[in-house]
Write a protein that holds these residues in place. Structure first.
Motif, short mmCIF file in Angstrom:
data_model
loop_
_atom_site.label_atom_id
_atom_site.label_comp_id
_atom_site.label_asym_id
_atom_site.label_seq_id
_atom_site.Cartn_x
_atom_site.Cartn_y
_atom_site.Cartn_z
N PRO A 64 0.78 -11.68 10.35
CA PRO A 64 0.14 -11.21 9.12
C PRO A 64 -0.73 -9.98 9.33
N ASP A 65 -1.50 -9.94 10.42
CA ASP A 65 -2.36 -8.78 10.64
C ASP A 65 -1.54 -7.52 10.94
N ALA A 66 -0.45 -7.69 11.70
CA ALA A 66 0.41 -6.54 11.98
C ALA A 66 1.03 -6.02 10.69
N LEU A 67 1.55 -6.91 9.84
CA LEU A 67 2.17 -6.48 8.60
C LEU A 67 1.15 -5.88 7.64
N ALA A 68 -0.07 -6.42 7.62
CA ALA A 68 -1.11 -5.82 6.78
C ALA A 68 -1.44 -4.41 7.24
N THR A 69 -1.47 -4.21 8.55
CA THR A 69 -1.75 -2.88 9.10
C THR A 69 -0.65 -1.90 8.74
N LEU A 70 0.58 -2.32 8.87
CA LEU A 70 1.71 -1.44 8.60
C LEU A 70 1.85 -1.15 7.10
N THR A 71 1.51 -2.12 6.27
CA THR A 71 1.51 -1.88 4.82
C THR A 71 0.49 -0.81 4.47
N LEU A 72 -0.69 -0.91 5.08
CA LEU A 72 -1.71 0.11 4.84
C LEU A 72 -1.27 1.47 5.37
N GLY B 35 -0.69 17.74 -5.37
CA GLY B 35 -1.43 17.79 -6.62
C GLY B 35 -0.87 16.92 -7.72
N ALA B 36 -0.34 15.77 -7.36
CA ALA B 36 0.32 14.90 -8.35
C ALA B 36 -0.66 14.42 -9.42
N THR B 37 -0.17 14.39 -10.66
CA THR B 37 -0.92 13.80 -11.76
C THR B 37 -0.36 12.44 -12.17
N GLU B 38 0.85 12.13 -11.71
CA GLU B 38 1.43 10.80 -11.88
C GLU B 38 2.51 10.62 -10.83
N VAL B 39 2.78 9.36 -10.50
CA VAL B 39 3.81 9.03 -9.51
C VAL B 39 4.81 8.09 -10.16
N ILE B 40 6.09 8.45 -10.03
CA ILE B 40 7.17 7.63 -10.57
C ILE B 40 7.97 7.12 -9.38
N ALA B 41 7.83 5.85 -9.09
CA ALA B 41 8.36 5.28 -7.84
C ALA B 41 9.65 4.53 -8.06
N SER B 42 10.46 4.52 -7.02
CA SER B 42 11.71 3.77 -7.01
C SER B 42 11.98 3.30 -5.59
N GLY B 43 13.10 2.59 -5.40
CA GLY B 43 13.46 2.11 -4.08
C GLY B 43 13.01 0.69 -3.82
N GLY B 44 13.52 0.14 -2.72
CA GLY B 44 13.25 -1.26 -2.40
C GLY B 44 11.78 -1.58 -2.21
N GLY B 45 11.00 -0.59 -1.78
CA GLY B 45 9.57 -0.83 -1.57
C GLY B 45 8.82 -1.20 -2.83
N THR B 46 9.38 -0.84 -4.00
CA THR B 46 8.70 -1.20 -5.25
C THR B 46 8.77 -2.69 -5.53
N ARG B 47 9.61 -3.40 -4.76
CA ARG B 47 9.70 -4.85 -4.93
C ARG B 47 8.73 -5.60 -4.02
N ASN B 48 7.90 -4.85 -3.29
CA ASN B 48 6.86 -5.44 -2.44
C ASN B 48 5.53 -5.27 -3.16
N PRO B 49 5.04 -6.31 -3.86
CA PRO B 49 3.83 -6.15 -4.68
C PRO B 49 2.60 -5.82 -3.85
N VAL B 50 2.55 -6.27 -2.62
CA VAL B 50 1.39 -5.97 -1.77
C VAL B 50 1.35 -4.48 -1.44
N LEU B 51 2.50 -3.92 -1.12
CA LEU B 51 2.58 -2.49 -0.84
C LEU B 51 2.26 -1.68 -2.09
N VAL B 52 2.80 -2.05 -3.23
CA VAL B 52 2.54 -1.32 -4.47
C VAL B 52 1.06 -1.39 -4.83
N ARG B 53 0.47 -2.57 -4.68
CA ARG B 53 -0.95 -2.70 -4.99
C ARG B 53 -1.82 -1.83 -4.07
N GLU B 54 -1.48 -1.82 -2.78
CA GLU B 54 -2.24 -1.00 -1.83
C GLU B 54 -2.06 0.48 -2.13
#
Length: 383
Positions: free
Chosen positions: A260-268, A282-301
């Motif tokens: 868990p600590d290793a995965l938390a570190t790599l997510t960050l 200089g982004a004013t918005e981000v429109i994301a796609s790909g498999g990573g968007t299905r990882n709620p912890v990564l998206v939240r971080e």
């Protein structure tokens, strides 16, 4: 034209097949999504592919076997997509193939190799196939990636502010409206490698970020990983699992860390490097796609790392996040058969725009549409 786009990314877990109706209307390219099917690689093929990826040295016999088996897997996905999504009326297949090596040294890309012999796809479907799309841009002095950048530029044309298209696959990449496009670094590649490492191969990835959610980032490991020279390179730049693989993690030092600590570190790490790249353009918005968007912890971080910058998925703009790259390659192949370039030199660093790929004729030979003179400037996604 009904086109099927085939894609398997750096996570090499499945072949995604997205079908679309595409048409040119003056300077506008219209895309109507018809849906996506996903066909997981069978366990034996996935293991063989994982065993053949860098830094492993493999014999040419194994490369030949993989080229055939991956081609057959792509062919099966195309047949299914034609039947289920197009009613047997597809007219073109576009295959990205499976990237097994991207030869990048000293800020330049010297070559790139995608496996998945397109003849198997043409034989199974009877349709012409556009494949090997990256090599022409590399030959023109480009990075060969991110190859979806032209599609992103057309898609985000006219959107207010500075919208950035972000794809989080095994490797993460972004495209900004001024044409700047590059790989930001690892998306899910190191997360997947750590999940396999700590589970002895039982887990292919951290499903839903469940392991990372139970851990805490370990600052010394994070600092060592953030010292990677790749992040300091100026775009255009591209990377892959030639750099970010399990051996890279071992060298960084995982001893004594819990999963868990290793995965938390790599997510960050992924969230931090993506966010720094997003801010740099200089982004004013981000429109994301790909498999990573299905990882709620990564998206939240990632949201925490981008305060004040709206983060949404491509679903909100009509392109399903898991299928966006497959749709993008359908567009690139459509441009190819109409004689239109599929690259923007601002994004890849190439000397000139290129018409991409090689075409394998279908069962009835090859009848290309008339070449188009006008280059589209916008992509409209139709409901």
């Amino acid at each position: 034209m009904r086109v099927i786009g085939l894609m398997s990314g750096t996570s090499y877990d499945a072949v995604d097949a997205a079908a679309a109706e595409l048409r040119l209307d003056g300077d506008t390219l219209a895309l109507k999504p018809l849906g996506m099917v996903s066909a997981p690689y069978d366990g034996g093929l996935r293991e063989a592919l994982a065993a053949a990826l860098p830094p492993t040295a493999v014999p040419l016999a194994e490369v030949c076997r993989l080229d055939t088996r991956i081609g057959q897997a792509f062919a099966a996905a195309a047949v299914r997509a034609d039947r289920e999504l197009c009613g047997g009326r597809a007219e073109l297949v576009v295959s990205h193939g499976q990237t097994v090596y991207h030869w990048a040294e000293d800020g330049r890309v010297h070559g790139t190799l995608q496996l998945g012999q397109p003849a198997w796809i043409a034989e199974a479907t009877g349709l012409p196939v556009v494949a090997d799309l990256r090599a022409r841009d590399v030959a023109a002095g480009g990075q060969g990636a991110p190859l979806v950048s032209l599609v992103d530029l057309l898609w985000l044309w006219g959107r207010p502010g500075t919208p950035v298209a972000l794809n989080i696959g095994g490797i993460a990449n972004l495209t900004a409206p001024d044409g700047t496009a590059f790989d930001t670094g690892p998306g899910c590649a190191l997360l997947d490698a750590a999940a396999r490492e700590f589970s002895g191969g039982r887990l292919a990835y951290d499903a839903g970020g469940a392991l990372a959610a139970r851990g805490l980032p370990y600052r010394p490991l994070l600092d060592r990983l953030l010292a990677e020279p790749y992040y300091a390179l100026e775009p255009p730049k591209t990377t892959g699992k030639e750099l970010f693989h399990a051996g890279y993690l071992r060298a960084a030092g995982l001893d004594g860390l819990s999963a868990p600590d290793a995965l938390a570190t790599l997510t960050l790490l992924t969230a931090r490097t993506v966010a720094e790249a997003v801010r740099s353009v200089g982004a004013t918005e981000v429109i994301a796609s790909g498999g990573g968007t299905r990882n709620p912890v990564l998206v939240r971080e990632l949201g925490h790392q981008l305060p004040g910058i709206p983060l949404r998925t491509s679903d909100e703009l009509g392109l399903p996040a898991p299928a966006k790259e497959a749709y993008a390659f359908a567009v690139l192949g459509f441009l190819t058969v109409h004689g239109l370039p599929g690259t923007d030199p601002r994004s890849t660093g190439a000397r000139r725009p290129s018409v991409l790929g090689s075409v394998t004729p279908g069962r009835d030979g090859l009848r290309l549409p008339p070449a188009q003179r006008g280059v589209p400037v916008r992509l409209v996604v139709e409901a």
